[in-house]
Design an enzyme around this catalytic site. Structure first.
Site, short mmCIF file in Angstrom:
data_model
loop_
_atom_site.label_atom_id
_atom_site.label_comp_id
_atom_site.label_asym_id
_atom_site.label_seq_id
_atom_site.Cartn_x
_atom_site.Cartn_y
_atom_site.Cartn_z
N ASP A 53 3.34 -0.33 -2.20
CA ASP A 53 3.44 1.06 -1.75
C ASP A 53 2.66 1.26 -0.46
O ASP A 53 1.47 0.98 -0.39
CB ASP A 53 2.85 1.99 -2.83
CG ASP A 53 2.99 3.46 -2.47
OD1 ASP A 53 4.05 4.04 -2.80
OD2 ASP A 53 2.07 4.03 -1.84
N TYR A 58 -0.59 5.71 6.57
CA TYR A 58 -1.66 4.76 6.25
C TYR A 58 -1.95 3.82 7.43
O TYR A 58 -2.94 3.09 7.41
CB TYR A 58 -1.31 3.90 5.02
CG TYR A 58 -1.04 4.66 3.74
CD1 TYR A 58 -1.32 6.01 3.63
CD2 TYR A 58 -0.50 4.02 2.63
CE1 TYR A 58 -1.05 6.70 2.45
CE2 TYR A 58 -0.23 4.70 1.46
CZ TYR A 58 -0.50 6.04 1.38
OH TYR A 58 -0.23 6.72 0.22
N LYS A 83 6.86 6.18 3.23
CA LYS A 83 6.98 7.64 3.13
C LYS A 83 7.01 8.26 4.52
O LYS A 83 6.34 7.75 5.43
CB LYS A 83 5.77 8.22 2.37
CG LYS A 83 5.38 7.42 1.13
CD LYS A 83 4.23 8.03 0.36
CE LYS A 83 3.76 7.10 -0.73
NZ LYS A 83 2.77 6.09 -0.35
N HIS A 116 6.53 12.58 1.84
CA HIS A 116 5.13 12.44 1.42
C HIS A 116 4.56 13.73 0.80
O HIS A 116 3.88 13.69 -0.22
CB HIS A 116 4.28 12.00 2.63
CG HIS A 116 3.10 11.16 2.26
ND1 HIS A 116 2.67 10.10 3.02
CD2 HIS A 116 2.26 11.20 1.20
CE1 HIS A 116 1.60 9.54 2.44
NE2 HIS A 116 1.34 10.21 1.33
P1 NDP Z 1 -6.96 4.39 -6.83
O1 NDP Z 1 -7.11 5.43 -7.88
O2 NDP Z 1 -5.93 3.34 -6.99
O3 NDP Z 1 -8.40 3.73 -6.66
C1 NDP Z 1 -8.66 2.76 -5.68
C2 NDP Z 1 -10.15 2.45 -5.74
O4 NDP Z 1 -10.47 1.76 -6.94
C3 NDP Z 1 -10.58 1.55 -4.60
O5 NDP Z 1 -11.87 1.95 -4.20
C4 NDP Z 1 -10.64 0.16 -5.24
O6 NDP Z 1 -11.61 -0.63 -4.58
C5 NDP Z 1 -11.09 0.50 -6.64
N1 NDP Z 1 -10.63 -0.44 -7.66
C6 NDP Z 1 -9.38 -0.94 -7.82
N2 NDP Z 1 -9.32 -1.74 -8.90
C7 NDP Z 1 -10.56 -1.78 -9.43
C8 NDP Z 1 -11.14 -2.44 -10.55
N3 NDP Z 1 -10.40 -3.20 -11.35
N4 NDP Z 1 -12.46 -2.25 -10.79
C9 NDP Z 1 -13.21 -1.44 -9.99
N5 NDP Z 1 -12.72 -0.79 -8.92
C10 NDP Z 1 -11.41 -0.96 -8.64
O7 NDP Z 1 -6.82 5.16 -5.43
P2 NDP Z 1 -5.73 5.37 -4.32
O8 NDP Z 1 -5.98 6.71 -3.76
O9 NDP Z 1 -5.74 4.23 -3.39
O10 NDP Z 1 -4.31 5.47 -5.08
C11 NDP Z 1 -3.45 4.37 -5.33
C12 NDP Z 1 -2.28 4.35 -4.33
O11 NDP Z 1 -1.49 5.53 -4.46
C13 NDP Z 1 -2.69 4.39 -2.86
O12 NDP Z 1 -3.27 3.19 -2.42
C14 NDP Z 1 -1.41 4.78 -2.22
O13 NDP Z 1 -0.54 3.67 -2.12
C15 NDP Z 1 -0.90 5.84 -3.20
N6 NDP Z 1 -1.31 7.22 -2.83
C16 NDP Z 1 -0.31 8.15 -2.58
C17 NDP Z 1 -0.62 9.44 -2.25
C18 NDP Z 1 0.46 10.42 -1.99
O14 NDP Z 1 0.19 11.53 -1.50
N7 NDP Z 1 1.72 10.11 -2.28
C19 NDP Z 1 -2.01 9.90 -2.11
C20 NDP Z 1 -2.99 8.88 -2.42
C21 NDP Z 1 -2.62 7.61 -2.78
P3 NDP Z 1 -11.27 -2.01 -3.79
O15 NDP Z 1 -10.04 -1.81 -2.96
O16 NDP Z 1 -12.50 -2.21 -2.97
O17 NDP Z 1 -11.09 -3.05 -4.85
#
Ligand code: NDP
Length: 280
Positions: A53, A58, A83, A116
């Site tokens: 995704d 981004y 998006k 989006h």
């Molecule tokens: P998430 O809820 O997926 O959380 C991501 C965070 O969790 C990062 O800091 C990551 O750190 C950490 N993390 C991941 N796996 C673990 C684990 N197993 N243990 C501990 N920490 C962990 O946040 P997002 O906001 O990134 O949401 C997911 C995706 O959704 C986005 O990346 C994007 O693709 C999409 N999105 C879409 C939106 C929309 O408006 N349509 C808005 C926001 C997001 P690290 O990377 O350092 O491991």
């Protein structure tokens, strides 16, 4: 929808046009457009993820595309999502934005293209552009993101193609079961963004309790809950060990009671903007 079959990392839910959408994908928001996103895409594909995704806003589509290109996994086996950003909405500008995304990704089609956010006065025109791209077979499925029920009702009165997907903020503090039910009734696949509340979910006591009970990490409990609810999920990580453990969720099952327990935490507390009040 709650009875959709969950098998393994390669499994998918079927969209209303028959296209299979892998139910576990890699999120890439805030992954840097350099070796960081290239490596996380390659790692995810190697581990067995088949869904990535991204979004034009981004600013990492080029890296995502590079990761796909460098991976030995065949393009047609990967479900790639992007998006159209708010400032790009409108008919012609959406078509242009789609072409720009393809170019940055080095691809000649997308699997799913989403609006989006529901930009007032714009999203219907934008949707017509997505319908055109779908008719032209430049994208295998089209959908929306951050659409509440009233946005969907408005779009449904006036569209030729029913959106296949609605990607929404979804985690224990924002469940919006009514919206999930509405989407299910209208054959719109629900998808979770920020399933970990961008990290805050790891501090919730109930998640820690469930983690102990099932001997799985909080991340695994949350993602399993998403899938058991029939919700596609796209956890983001740039660490290969986390990308791997986030996919190790196919050897246990939450009880219906524990699914309901997580559902009951809903308090409408968003970490992102409200879809009726965003100002970007
Ligand atoms: P998430 O809820 O997926 O959380 C991501 C965070 O969790 C990062 O800091 C990551 O750190 C950490 N993390 C991941 N796996 C673990 C684990 N197993 N243990 C501990 N920490 C962990 O946040 P997002 O906001 O990134 O949401 C997911 C995706 O959704 C986005 O990346 C994007 O693709 C999409 N999105 C879409 C939106 C929309 O408006 N349509 C808005 C926001 C997001 P690290 O990377 O350092 O491991």
């Amino acid at each position: 929808m709650e009875h959709k079959k969950i098998t393994d990392i390669g499994g998918s839910f079927k969209l209303h046009n028959g296209v299979k959408m892998p139910y576990l994908g890699l999120g890439t928001y805030q992954a840097d457009n350099d070796q960081e996103v290239i490596d996380s895409v390659k790692d995810a594909l190697e581990i067995g993820y088949r869904h990535i995704d991204t979004a034009s806003v981004y600013e990492n589509e080029a890296g995502v595309g590079q990761g796909i290109k460098e991976s030995p996994v065949a393009r047609e086996d990967i479900f790639v999502v992007s998006k159209v950003w708010n400032s790009e909405q409108g008919y012609d500008s959406t078509l242009q934005s789609f072409e720009d995304s393809l170019e940055r990704l080095q691809l000649d089609y997308l699997d799913l293209f989403l609006i989006h956010w529901p930009v007032k006065g714009k999203y219907k025109e934008t949707w017509r552009a997505l319908e055109y791209l779908y008719d032209q077979k430049k994208v295998r499925a089209i959908g929306v993101s951050n659409f509440l029920q009233h946005h969907l009702e408005d779009l449904l009165t006036d569209c030729n193609v029913i959106p296949m997907v609605n990607q929404m903020e979804f985690h224990p503090y924002v469940v919006q079961q009514d919206l999930i039910d509405f989407c299910n009734k209208n054959t719109i696949q629900y998808e979770a963004w920020s399933p970990f509340m961008q990290g805050k979910v790891f501090d919730l006591d109930i998640c820690k309790e469930l983690s102990k009970k099932y001997n799985k990490s909080v991340a695994q409990i949350i993602l399993r809950w998403n899938l058991q609810k029939g919700v596609v999920t796209i956890p983001k990580s740039v660490h290969s060990n986390r990308i791997a453990t986030n996919a190790d969720i196919f050897d246990f099952e939450l009880s219906n009671g524990d699914v309901a327990y997580l559902d009951s935490l809903d308090r409408g507390e968003r970490i992102g903007a409200h879809p009726d009040h965003f100002d970007f």
